[in-house]
Design a protein around this motif. Structure first.
Motif, PDB file in Angstrom:
ATOM      1  N   HIS A 240     118.838  36.829 -11.486  1.00 41.17           N
ATOM      2  CA  HIS A 240     120.421  37.206 -11.461  1.00 41.17           C
ATOM      3  C   HIS A 240     121.169  37.323  -9.900  1.00 41.17           C
ATOM      4  O   HIS A 240     120.039  37.671  -8.888  1.00 41.17           O
ATOM      5  N   GLN A 241     121.902  37.010  -9.128  1.00 43.09           N
ATOM      6  CA  GLN A 241     122.681  36.804  -7.590  1.00 43.09           C
ATOM      7  C   GLN A 241     122.457  38.231  -7.740  1.00 43.09           C
ATOM      8  O   GLN A 241     124.310  38.461  -7.877  1.00 43.09           O
ATOM      9  N   CYS A 242     122.355  39.032  -6.615  1.00 44.60           N
ATOM     10  CA  CYS A 242     122.395  40.059  -6.253  1.00 44.60           C
ATOM     11  C   CYS A 242     123.172  40.484  -5.083  1.00 44.60           C
ATOM     12  O   CYS A 242     122.429  39.003  -4.089  1.00 44.60           O
ATOM     13  N   PRO A 243     123.862  41.425  -4.771  1.00 45.26           N
ATOM     14  CA  PRO A 243     124.287  41.776  -3.270  1.00 45.26           C
ATOM     15  C   PRO A 243     122.795  41.721  -2.070  1.00 45.26           C
ATOM     16  O   PRO A 243     122.564  41.761  -1.181  1.00 45.26           O
ATOM     17  N   ASN A 244     121.545  42.499  -2.645  1.00 47.80           N
ATOM     18  CA  ASN A 244     120.145  43.184  -1.836  1.00 47.80           C
ATOM     19  C   ASN A 244     119.205  42.117  -2.265  1.00 47.80           C
ATOM     20  O   ASN A 244     118.194  42.074  -2.591  1.00 47.80           O
ATOM     21  N   ILE A 245     119.935  40.448  -2.500  1.00 49.05           N
ATOM     22  CA  ILE A 245     119.265  39.343  -3.311  1.00 49.05           C
ATOM     23  C   ILE A 245     117.979  39.401  -1.978  1.00 49.05           C
ATOM     24  O   ILE A 245     116.703  39.015  -2.682  1.00 49.05           O
ATOM     25  N   ASP A 246     118.369  39.075  -0.766  1.00 43.55           N
ATOM     26  CA  ASP A 246     117.725  39.073   0.428  1.00 43.55           C
ATOM     27  C   ASP A 246     116.136  40.199  -0.058  1.00 43.55           C
ATOM     28  O   ASP A 246     115.174  39.914   0.951  1.00 43.55           O
ATOM     29  N   THR A 247     116.866  41.169  -0.355  1.00 44.17           N
ATOM     30  CA  THR A 247     115.786  42.535   0.164  1.00 44.17           C
ATOM     31  C   THR A 247     114.628  42.508  -1.101  1.00 44.17           C
ATOM     32  O   THR A 247     113.720  42.770  -1.146  1.00 44.17           O
ATOM     33  N   GLU A 248     114.828  42.647  -2.108  1.00 41.16           N
ATOM     34  CA  GLU A 248     113.859  41.892  -3.190  1.00 41.16           C
ATOM     35  C   GLU A 248     113.431  40.936  -2.408  1.00 41.16           C
ATOM     36  O   GLU A 248     111.362  41.143  -3.397  1.00 41.16           O
ATOM     37  N   THR A 249     113.802  39.944  -2.310  1.00 37.92           N
ATOM     38  CA  THR A 249     113.260  38.263  -2.204  1.00 37.92           C
ATOM     39  C   THR A 249     111.721  38.925  -0.645  1.00 37.92           C
ATOM     40  O   THR A 249     110.639  39.100  -0.856  1.00 37.92           O
ATOM     41  N   ARG A 250     112.199  39.394  -0.185  1.00 42.49           N
ATOM     42  CA  ARG A 250     111.194  40.227   0.855  1.00 42.49           C
ATOM     43  C   ARG A 250     110.108  41.101   0.802  1.00 42.49           C
ATOM     44  O   ARG A 250     108.974  40.789   0.719  1.00 42.49           O
ATOM     45  N   LEU A 251     110.406  41.947  -0.410  1.00 46.97           N
ATOM     46  CA  LEU A 251     109.558  42.751  -1.043  1.00 46.97           C
ATOM     47  C   LEU A 251     108.373  42.298  -2.578  1.00 46.97           C
ATOM     48  O   LEU A 251     107.472  41.700  -1.904  1.00 46.97           O
ATOM     49  N   LEU A 252     109.146  40.786  -2.608  1.00 45.25           N
ATOM     50  CA  LEU A 252     107.931  40.313  -4.102  1.00 45.25           C
ATOM     51  C   LEU A 252     107.176  39.395  -3.410  1.00 45.25           C
ATOM     52  O   LEU A 252     106.375  39.532  -3.301  1.00 45.25           O
ATOM     53  N   ILE A 253     107.461  39.048  -1.582  1.00 45.38           N
ATOM     54  CA  ILE A 253     106.644  38.313  -1.060  1.00 45.38           C
ATOM     55  C   ILE A 253     105.370  39.260  -0.290  1.00 45.38           C
ATOM     56  O   ILE A 253     104.473  38.490  -0.371  1.00 45.38           O
ATOM     57  N   ALA A 254     106.053  40.719   0.148  1.00 49.23           N
ATOM     58  CA  ALA A 254     105.072  41.254   0.673  1.00 49.23           C
ATOM     59  C   ALA A 254     104.297  41.831  -0.679  1.00 49.23           C
ATOM     60  O   ALA A 254     103.044  41.868  -0.094  1.00 49.23           O
ATOM     61  N   MET A 255     104.892  41.453  -2.023  1.00 48.08           N
ATOM     62  CA  MET A 255     103.836  42.533  -2.863  1.00 48.08           C
ATOM     63  C   MET A 255     102.753  41.146  -3.000  1.00 48.08           C
ATOM     64  O   MET A 255     101.066  41.765  -3.447  1.00 48.08           O
TER      65      MET A 255
END
Length: 293
Positions: A240-255
């Motif tokens: 889903h497109q979310c207001p905090n999608i950038d933070t979510e993306t950075r988290l997934l890449i880091a994990m």
């Protein structure tokens, strides 16, 4: 005549002394010209004895064999050498790298231990036949057990009558990663959105993330041959497109980059990767800091 010889010898000594002095100065200069090498010494972690007061909590479970008769055991990829203590049934299970083993065991209050009714499967071992031979012989000679802790790592030492350590084992224990966590820091930046929650299930080897909008599920992989090794794989989002999608993306890449974990305190853990510094040394880099929910 003797006096003349003595004076002549003294003159020769005086004539030679500048050369000697020059030679000494040259050596001193050579020493100064040499580059000073900096030696990096790993911090010393003291070994602490752990009294065995609760067999179920302290002995039960899997232990990786790291040394046999003080010789390191280095399994190849995809193989394991371990012993698994089933305290409830007083059974020992394990693997030599090729063959499965099981036996019964008895542990007394004075830390005396004995094994009986050992059974081993009959596959040919190749390289591991030598590890298997040494491991089984060592188990036959074991008479006592001790637990020690170095830093955050627990070891079991199986000893003979002379108190020599025959088998050294390391517990692969990532229980401190279990449960719900709030994502506090990603790549050195504080996370303002404290609604991002991550739940590790170490027993089931799964991870679940809720970001306030998306639900993300994935698989946890643990390498028992490496201390505190953990990887997150097959992370799938509801997209889903979310207001905090950038933070979510950075988290997934880091994990997805994470290779190991570490306990920072009773309330914080971190996910790490390994990289090279300017000196070419291997160092840990913190990717994510999680705070206990």
């Amino acid at each position: 005549m003797i006096r003349k010889i003595t004076i002549f010898a003294l003159l020769l000594t005086l004539m030679a002394s500048p050369d000697v002095a020059f030679g000494k100065k040259k050596k001193d200069k050579d020493k100064k010209d040499k580059k000073i090498e900096t030696v990096f010494i790993e911090p010393f972690e003291q070994e602490v004895d752990l009294p065995i007061t609760n067999e179920m909590e302290q002995i039960n479970g899997e232990w990786n064999v790291v040394e046999i008769n003080e010789s390191p055991v280095m399994p190849i990829a995809g193989s394991r050498v371990y012993l698994n203590f089933d305290v409830a049934g007083h059974m020992l299970y394990g693997n030599t790298g090729t063959n499965a083993i099981n036996a019964t065991y008895k542990l007394s209050k004075d830390n005396k231990i004995s094994f009986d009714k050992m059974l081993v499967t009959k596959k040919s071992g190749g390289y591991f036949q030598y590890i298997e031979r040494d491991l089984l012989k060592a188990i036959d000679d074991v008479t006592s057990v001790a637990l020690v802790k170095v830093g955050d790592t627990e070891y079991m030492e199986l000893k003979n009558r002379r108190r020599d350590v025959l088998i050294k084992l390391r517990r692969q224990n990532l229980d401190f990663m279990n449960g719900p966590w709030l994502v506090k820091v990603i790549n050195g930046e504080d996370v303002e959105d404290r609604d991002i929650k991550l739940v590790n299930d170490i027993d089931m080897l799964t991870v679940n993330i809720t970001s306030g909008c998306n639900i993300i599920n994935g698989v946890i992989t643990i390498d028992p041959n490496k201390e505190f090794a953990i990887e997150y794989e097959d992370l799938k989002s509801s997209h889903h497109q979310c207001p905090n999608i950038d933070t979510e993306t950075r988290l997934l890449i880091a994990m997805e980059e994470a290779q190991s974990c570490r306990k920072r305190s009773d309330r914080e853990v971190e996910l790490l990767t390994t990289e090279r510094d300017e000196m070419g040394r291997s160092v840990n880099k913190t990717l994510v800091i999680l705070e206990k929910k």
